[in-house]
Write a protein that holds these residues in place. Structure first.
Motif, PDB file in Angstrom:
ATOM      1  N   PRO A   2       0.807  -1.227   0.000  1.00  0.00           N
ATOM      2  CA  PRO A   2       0.000   0.000   0.000  1.00  0.00           C
ATOM      3  C   PRO A   2       0.835   1.269   0.000  1.00  0.00           C
ATOM      4  O   PRO A   2       0.400   2.306  -0.535  1.00  0.00           O
ATOM      5  N   LEU A   3       2.050   1.214   0.576  1.00  0.00           N
ATOM      6  CA  LEU A   3       2.892   2.411   0.595  1.00  0.00           C
ATOM      7  C   LEU A   3       3.378   2.765  -0.807  1.00  0.00           C
ATOM      8  O   LEU A   3       3.347   3.943  -1.213  1.00  0.00           O
ATOM      9  N   PHE A   4       3.839   1.767  -1.566  1.00  0.00           N
ATOM     10  CA  PHE A   4       4.258   2.047  -2.936  1.00  0.00           C
ATOM     11  C   PHE A   4       3.077   2.508  -3.794  1.00  0.00           C
ATOM     12  O   PHE A   4       3.224   3.381  -4.657  1.00  0.00           O
ATOM     13  N   ILE A   5       1.911   1.901  -3.568  1.00  0.00           N
ATOM     14  CA  ILE A   5       0.724   2.342  -4.315  1.00  0.00           C
ATOM     15  C   ILE A   5       0.402   3.791  -3.983  1.00  0.00           C
ATOM     16  O   ILE A   5       0.098   4.603  -4.875  1.00  0.00           O
ATOM     17  N   TRP A   6       0.480   4.143  -2.708  1.00  0.00           N
ATOM     18  CA  TRP A   6       0.177   5.515  -2.302  1.00  0.00           C
ATOM     19  C   TRP A   6       1.176   6.495  -2.906  1.00  0.00           C
ATOM     20  O   TRP A   6       0.810   7.586  -3.351  1.00  0.00           O
ATOM     21  N   MET A   7       2.454   6.121  -2.938  1.00  0.00           N
ATOM     22  CA  MET A   7       3.463   6.988  -3.544  1.00  0.00           C
ATOM     23  C   MET A   7       3.114   7.287  -4.995  1.00  0.00           C
ATOM     24  O   MET A   7       3.165   8.436  -5.449  1.00  0.00           O
ATOM     25  N   GLY A   8       2.745   6.241  -5.752  1.00  0.00           N
ATOM     26  CA  GLY A   8       2.362   6.453  -7.140  1.00  0.00           C
ATOM     27  C   GLY A   8       1.111   7.307  -7.282  1.00  0.00           C
ATOM     28  O   GLY A   8       1.013   8.148  -8.187  1.00  0.00           O
ATOM     29  N   GLU A   9       0.144   7.113  -6.383  1.00  0.00           N
ATOM     30  CA  GLU A   9      -1.090   7.896  -6.432  1.00  0.00           C
ATOM     31  C   GLU A   9      -0.812   9.376  -6.176  1.00  0.00           C
ATOM     32  O   GLU A   9      -1.409  10.257  -6.814  1.00  0.00           O
ATOM     33  N   SER A  20       6.268   4.118  -9.307  1.00  0.00           N
ATOM     34  CA  SER A  20       4.853   3.761  -9.251  1.00  0.00           C
ATOM     35  C   SER A  20       4.645   2.285  -8.931  1.00  0.00           C
ATOM     36  O   SER A  20       4.033   1.940  -7.937  1.00  0.00           O
ATOM     37  N   GLY A  21       5.143   1.395  -9.798  1.00  0.00           N
ATOM     38  CA  GLY A  21       4.917  -0.034  -9.611  1.00  0.00           C
ATOM     39  C   GLY A  21       3.645  -0.535 -10.245  1.00  0.00           C
ATOM     40  O   GLY A  21       3.364  -1.724 -10.242  1.00  0.00           O
ATOM     41  N   SER A  22       2.867   0.376 -10.817  1.00  0.00           N
ATOM     42  CA  SER A  22       1.584   0.013 -11.414  1.00  0.00           C
ATOM     43  C   SER A  22       1.597   0.337 -12.895  1.00  0.00           C
ATOM     44  O   SER A  22       1.955   1.447 -13.296  1.00  0.00           O
ATOM     45  N   SER A  23       1.186  -0.619 -13.712  1.00  0.00           N
ATOM     46  CA  SER A  23       1.122  -0.403 -15.155  1.00  0.00           C
ATOM     47  C   SER A  23       0.061   0.649 -15.506  1.00  0.00           C
ATOM     48  O   SER A  23       0.292   1.517 -16.346  1.00  0.00           O
ATOM     49  N   ALA A  24      -1.102   0.564 -14.864  1.00  0.00           N
ATOM     50  CA  ALA A  24      -2.191   1.499 -15.175  1.00  0.00           C
ATOM     51  C   ALA A  24      -1.817   2.928 -14.802  1.00  0.00           C
ATOM     52  O   ALA A  24      -2.088   3.876 -15.553  1.00  0.00           O
ATOM     53  N   PRO A  62      11.423  -1.990 -10.496  1.00  0.00           N
ATOM     54  CA  PRO A  62      11.035  -1.793  -9.091  1.00  0.00           C
ATOM     55  C   PRO A  62      10.737  -0.322  -8.808  1.00  0.00           C
ATOM     56  O   PRO A  62      11.334   0.557  -9.427  1.00  0.00           O
ATOM     57  N   PRO A  63       9.759  -0.091  -7.893  1.00  0.00           N
ATOM     58  CA  PRO A  63       9.009  -1.059  -7.085  1.00  0.00           C
ATOM     59  C   PRO A  63       7.809  -1.626  -7.841  1.00  0.00           C
ATOM     60  O   PRO A  63       6.880  -0.896  -8.161  1.00  0.00           O
ATOM     61  N   SER A  64       7.829  -2.908  -8.139  1.00  0.00           N
ATOM     62  CA  SER A  64       6.777  -3.559  -8.911  1.00  0.00           C
ATOM     63  C   SER A  64       5.775  -4.231  -7.978  1.00  0.00           C
ATOM     64  O   SER A  64       6.158  -5.048  -7.140  1.00  0.00           O
ATOM     65  N   LEU A  65       4.507  -3.897  -8.131  1.00  0.00           N
ATOM     66  CA  LEU A  65       3.474  -4.511  -7.302  1.00  0.00           C
ATOM     67  C   LEU A  65       3.383  -6.008  -7.577  1.00  0.00           C
ATOM     68  O   LEU A  65       3.167  -6.806  -6.658  1.00  0.00           O
ATOM     69  N   THR A  66       3.560  -6.407  -8.841  1.00  0.00           N
ATOM     70  CA  THR A  66       3.489  -7.829  -9.177  1.00  0.00           C
ATOM     71  C   THR A  66       4.616  -8.609  -8.513  1.00  0.00           C
ATOM     72  O   THR A  66       4.413  -9.727  -8.023  1.00  0.00           O
ATOM     73  N   LEU A  67       5.823  -8.028  -8.475  1.00  0.00           N
ATOM     74  CA  LEU A  67       6.937  -8.700  -7.818  1.00  0.00           C
ATOM     75  C   LEU A  67       6.724  -8.797  -6.311  1.00  0.00           C
ATOM     76  O   LEU A  67       7.123  -9.782  -5.678  1.00  0.00           O
ATOM     77  N   ILE A  68       6.094  -7.791  -5.709  1.00  0.00           N
ATOM     78  CA  ILE A  68       5.780  -7.864  -4.279  1.00  0.00           C
ATOM     79  C   ILE A  68       4.818  -9.018  -4.018  1.00  0.00           C
ATOM     80  O   ILE A  68       5.017  -9.835  -3.106  1.00  0.00           O
ATOM     81  N   GLY A  71       9.654   6.732   0.241  1.00  0.00           N
ATOM     82  CA  GLY A  71       9.097   7.177  -1.027  1.00  0.00           C
ATOM     83  C   GLY A  71       7.827   7.986  -0.853  1.00  0.00           C
ATOM     84  O   GLY A  71       7.622   8.985  -1.551  1.00  0.00           O
ATOM     85  N   VAL A  72       6.975   7.563   0.067  1.00  0.00           N
ATOM     86  CA  VAL A  72       5.741   8.319   0.332  1.00  0.00           C
ATOM     87  C   VAL A  72       6.076   9.718   0.855  1.00  0.00           C
ATOM     88  O   VAL A  72       5.504  10.720   0.403  1.00  0.00           O
ATOM     89  N   ILE A  73       6.992   9.782   1.806  1.00  0.00           N
ATOM     90  CA  ILE A  73       7.387  11.089   2.354  1.00  0.00           C
ATOM     91  C   ILE A  73       7.984  11.962   1.253  1.00  0.00           C
ATOM     92  O   ILE A  73       7.664  13.157   1.127  1.00  0.00           O
ATOM     93  N   GLY A  74       8.846  11.357   0.412  1.00  0.00           N
ATOM     94  CA  GLY A  74       9.443  12.119  -0.685  1.00  0.00           C
ATOM     95  C   GLY A  74       8.395  12.608  -1.678  1.00  0.00           C
ATOM     96  O   GLY A  74       8.483  13.736  -2.170  1.00  0.00           O
ATOM     97  N   ALA A  75       7.411  11.763  -1.975  1.00  0.00           N
ATOM     98  CA  ALA A  75       6.349  12.167  -2.903  1.00  0.00           C
ATOM     99  C   ALA A  75       5.525  13.313  -2.329  1.00  0.00           C
ATOM    100  O   ALA A  75       5.152  14.253  -3.055  1.00  0.00           O
TER     101      ALA A  75
END
Length: 439
Positions: free
Chosen positions: A68-75, A116-120, A159-165, A255-259
């Motif tokens: 969820p942290l990597f997803i939030w960073m991308g969002e 991001s880690g997300s293709s979409a 990386p950071p890839s959600l699929t790899l996680i 990453g979230v803090i940096g974003a």
């Protein structure tokens, strides 16, 4: 013979649920429950007693906190002015390459995939910046759409890839080693995509747009300042993991803090953007978590039925070489990807596939990169290619048209599978060296 009947029944039940629009996670749980009831001894504990431990173990995994942290960073970055700044910073350096600014699709997806880690999310962000600009400059529509559809899948690899996680959690392997394994293959795949643009430039000179105005070196360097914030974020997140300064979860928090800091500096961190980024991260994380819970329960159920062990023994008796097994799995995942998204394909099959690859002596880190490449194809193959639907909304083209222009990129992904088979060190060299360095 019982295992064969069980496998056929499981597949039939699963696709019945999925075809009835039942959520993937709930479909997996239903199949697991039916399997326990029908194919395990009467002395076995009840379904509920078998369901709770794997679901709790999966949902409370510390490793999964990175997701969820990597997803939030991308969002967060998706809702900032990052897309406009990325195009402005990339364009001066892409204009001199054969194929011109079409390379911004590849370079932009490569850079954003690393945060991001997300293709979409990668597709939406880069498409938002590149499609209007490339259309305005007269680039062919099929090249704009096709290269973007393919390059956006880099969000699953780099990386950071959600699929790899998800893959790492499913088979209990190091997330950091999987991340490191994805770096070189991701860059090679991006190079293949760029090479396709170069070949188009050489073979179709009549379709080239007017050359871009010349810029001085000083102007190019000045425009590059818009790339500095996101590149610093990329190196901070990935570098902290590679040098052993942080775990994947800690790097995600950084990453979230940096974003957030980046968005604040850009003065685009409004309350609305912050709230929408959190809602988007929660929705995506909850969806993936439910799938992982269902997969954990299904894995335990499969263990009781003995199906994975029987299948692994059957594969062993066939004496298939690893290359033949990989070829068969490539076809299998391409077909499966026509009906399921990448994450669902991974968690759905790991209970069966993991014993097979271990029995065949295939490196599980290498296999993680292989499986990401083949599920990348699922993003751009009909009828359920998610990137196709995103691009349809952005470009207003028919799905059939987008699928056709993205077909060369699918061919390049198949070529990437061949490259990985010939040079497995491409995926294993960095993780192997990482094991010798700081942990």
């Amino acid at each position: 013979m019982t295992e064969v009947y069980a496998a056929i029944l499981f597949v039939f039940i699963l696709f019945t649920f999925l075809g009835s629009s039942v959520w993937v996670g709930l479909s997996l749980m239903a199949v697991a429950a039916i399997g326990l009831e029908l194919f395990t001894p009467l002395t076995n504990p009840p379904v509920g007693s078998n369901m709770i431990p794997p679901i709790w173990a999966t949902s409370s995994s510390w490793t999964l906190t990175a997701l969820p942290l990597f997803i939030w960073m991308g969002e967060i970055l998706y809702r900032t002015r990052l897309s406009q700044d990325m195009f402005r910073g990339l364009a001066p350096w892409m204009r001199w390459l054969p194929g011109g600014l079409l390379h911004t699709n590849i370079a932009g997806c490569t850079i954003f995939a690393a945060v991001s880690g997300s293709s979409a999310a990668t597709l939406t962000t880069v498409g938002k910046m590149s499609i209007p600009e490339l259309r305005k400059r007269g680039y062919p529509e099929y090249m704009i759409v096709g290269t973007l559809a393919g390059a956006a899948t880099l969000g699953l690899m780099i990386p950071p890839s959600l699929t790899l996680i998800v893959y790492g959690v499913s088979i209990n392997e190091s997330i950091i080693q999987l991340f490191m394994a994805g770096i070189f293959p991701g860059l090679v795949l991006a190079t293949l995509f760029s090479s396709y643009i170069v070949f188009w430039h050489v073979l179709k000179p009549d379709q080239r747009p007017a050359p871009e105005p010349r810029m001085s070196l000083g102007s190019m360097i000045a425009e590059s300042r818009f790339l500095i914030p996101v590149l610093c974020l990329v190196f901070t997140v990935i570098g902290s993991m590679y040098f052993g300064w942080a775990t994947a979860t800690e790097a995600a928090a950084v990453g979230v803090i940096g974003a957030l800091i980046l968005a604040a500096v850009q003065r685009s961190l409004t309350w609305t953007a912050f709230r929408e980024s959190m809602i988007g991260a929660v929705c995506t994380s909850a969806m993936i978590a439910l799938i992982l819970m269902g997969a954990a329960f299904l894995t335990k159920s499969m263990g009781f039925t003995g199906l994975p062990r029987a299948l692994a023994a059957w594969i062993d008796q066939m004496n298939l070489s690893p290359i033949v097994l990989i070829a068969a799995l490539t076809v299998f995942y391409i077909i499966l990807g026509m009906f399921l998204d990448g994450i669902s394909s991974v968690v759905l099959t790991m209970a069966i596939v993991e014993p097979m690859i271990r029995q065949a002596g295939i490196d599980v880190i290498w296999f993680g990169i292989f499986i990401v490449v083949v599920v990348e194809m699922a993003q751009v193959t009909p009828p359920i290619g998610f990137n196709l639907f995103v691009l349809q909304g952005m470009t207003k083209h028919e799905i059939s048209y987008i699928s056709k222009v993205a077909l060369p990129m699918v061919g390049l992904m198949l070529l990437m599978v061949v490259i990985l088979v010939i040079w497995p060190e491409l995926a294993t060299w960095l993780p192997n060296n990482l094991r010798q360095g700081p942990s």
